[in-house]
Design a protein around this motif. Sequence first.
Motif, short mmCIF file in Angstrom:
data_model
loop_
_atom_site.label_atom_id
_atom_site.label_comp_id
_atom_site.label_asym_id
_atom_site.label_seq_id
_atom_site.Cartn_x
_atom_site.Cartn_y
_atom_site.Cartn_z
N LEU A 60 0.84 -1.31 0.13
CA LEU A 60 0.39 0.09 -0.44
C LEU A 60 0.92 1.36 0.06
O LEU A 60 1.96 1.57 0.44
CB LEU A 60 -1.19 0.05 1.18
N LEU A 61 0.32 2.36 -0.99
CA LEU A 61 1.13 4.01 -0.22
C LEU A 61 0.24 4.64 0.75
O LEU A 61 -0.82 4.30 0.14
CB LEU A 61 0.90 4.14 -1.53
N VAL A 62 0.92 4.73 1.57
CA VAL A 62 -0.04 5.76 3.14
C VAL A 62 0.98 6.34 2.61
O VAL A 62 1.97 6.55 2.32
CB VAL A 62 0.75 4.67 4.34
N VAL A 63 0.05 7.71 2.67
CA VAL A 63 0.33 9.15 2.39
C VAL A 63 -0.33 10.39 3.93
O VAL A 63 -0.96 10.01 4.42
CB VAL A 63 -0.05 10.10 1.01
N GLN A 64 0.45 11.06 4.01
CA GLN A 64 0.28 11.90 5.50
C GLN A 64 -0.05 13.42 4.35
O GLN A 64 1.35 14.59 4.33
CB GLN A 64 0.84 11.85 6.26
N PRO A 65 -0.89 13.70 3.92
CA PRO A 65 -0.77 14.83 2.52
C PRO A 65 -0.49 16.12 4.15
O PRO A 65 -0.21 17.25 3.12
CB PRO A 65 -1.89 14.98 2.26
N ARG A 66 -1.28 16.24 4.64
CA ARG A 66 -1.38 16.89 6.06
C ARG A 66 -0.77 16.79 7.19
O ARG A 66 -1.68 16.01 7.31
CB ARG A 66 -2.15 18.44 6.17
N SER A 67 -0.35 17.44 8.14
CA SER A 67 -0.07 16.33 9.64
C SER A 67 -1.89 15.92 10.41
O SER A 67 -2.41 16.99 10.32
CB SER A 67 0.05 17.82 10.50
N GLY A 68 -1.38 15.60 10.08
CA GLY A 68 -2.63 14.09 11.08
C GLY A 68 -3.82 13.90 9.83
O GLY A 68 -4.22 12.58 10.64
N ALA A 72 -4.57 6.09 2.43
CA ALA A 72 -4.17 5.14 1.59
C ALA A 72 -4.38 4.73 0.15
O ALA A 72 -5.33 4.76 -0.21
CB ALA A 72 -4.20 3.76 2.29
N PHE A 73 -4.16 4.07 -0.50
CA PHE A 73 -3.93 4.46 -2.46
C PHE A 73 -3.03 2.83 -2.53
O PHE A 73 -2.05 2.57 -2.44
CB PHE A 73 -3.12 5.40 -3.29
N ASN A 74 -3.82 2.53 -3.36
CA ASN A 74 -3.11 0.80 -3.48
C ASN A 74 -2.48 1.30 -4.92
O ASN A 74 -2.28 2.12 -6.14
CB ASN A 74 -3.85 0.49 -5.09
N PRO A 103 -0.66 13.82 -4.58
CA PRO A 103 -0.93 13.10 -3.61
C PRO A 103 -1.59 12.55 -2.15
O PRO A 103 -1.73 11.81 -1.54
CB PRO A 103 0.77 13.80 -2.43
N ALA A 104 -2.61 14.46 -2.76
CA ALA A 104 -3.44 14.42 -1.53
C ALA A 104 -5.13 13.14 -1.68
O ALA A 104 -5.81 12.75 -0.98
CB ALA A 104 -3.71 15.78 -0.88
N THR A 105 -5.42 13.62 -2.76
CA THR A 105 -6.46 12.40 -3.56
C THR A 105 -6.11 11.45 -4.21
O THR A 105 -7.52 10.90 -4.88
CB THR A 105 -6.93 14.28 -3.90
N ALA A 113 -1.97 7.53 -17.69
CA ALA A 113 -3.02 6.65 -17.04
C ALA A 113 -4.55 8.04 -17.49
O ALA A 113 -3.97 8.84 -17.21
CB ALA A 113 -2.54 7.08 -15.40
N THR A 114 -5.17 7.33 -17.20
CA THR A 114 -6.46 8.25 -17.69
C THR A 114 -7.70 8.51 -16.28
O THR A 114 -8.93 8.88 -16.51
CB THR A 114 -7.10 7.47 -18.80
N SER A 115 -6.84 7.33 -15.75
CA SER A 115 -8.12 8.04 -14.07
C SER A 115 -6.88 7.61 -12.89
O SER A 115 -5.66 7.28 -12.92
CB SER A 115 -8.97 6.29 -13.90
N GLY A 116 -7.43 8.01 -11.91
CA GLY A 116 -6.40 8.36 -10.18
C GLY A 116 -6.54 6.75 -9.91
O GLY A 116 -7.10 5.90 -9.85
N LEU A 117 -5.33 6.92 -8.18
CA LEU A 117 -5.19 5.79 -7.91
C LEU A 117 -6.60 5.09 -7.28
O LEU A 117 -7.22 6.49 -6.51
CB LEU A 117 -3.54 6.27 -7.25
N SER A 118 -6.09 3.47 -7.08
CA SER A 118 -7.40 3.68 -6.25
C SER A 118 -7.87 3.29 -4.67
O SER A 118 -6.30 3.28 -3.62
CB SER A 118 -7.91 2.05 -6.42
N GLU A 119 -8.22 4.24 -3.59
CA GLU A 119 -8.03 4.91 -2.09
C GLU A 119 -8.50 3.66 -1.07
O GLU A 119 -9.32 2.85 -1.78
CB GLU A 119 -8.34 6.10 -1.83
#
Length: 132
Positions: A60-68, A72-74, A103-105, A113-119
Amino acid sequence: MDRRSLLLCGLAAALSACGEPAPRKTGGVGTARQGDRVTSSASVPVGSGVLVDMPGNAQLLVVQPRSGEFRAFNPACPHVGSLVNPPAGGVITCPLHGSAFDPATGAVRKGPATSGLSEVAVALSGEDVVLA
């Protein structure tokens, strides 16, 4: 033993010592279930993210776009399935064909790619990021 036999013997020993190649990781939660720990919140830098190994040879890709705020995305790129890199310079990129994602959405910023990462739903439980 002649030189050729010695080289072949050494090659065979080296190959057998290495064993089978590790299977390629796939994106997703693997065999993990709701409530399972993904990673510690401290291991995910603010404004960035990390690839986390999951049970069942997945990541999994786990991100923290803003503190707290943890998301996660596939990490499998929707273009052809190559695993994306963690965010750098404010963007998630696919090393195979250069697709770029927010990275936030997880939304696609640049193709092919024509679609985003799956959350994947995650929540904070104490100091841990867990599957929600």
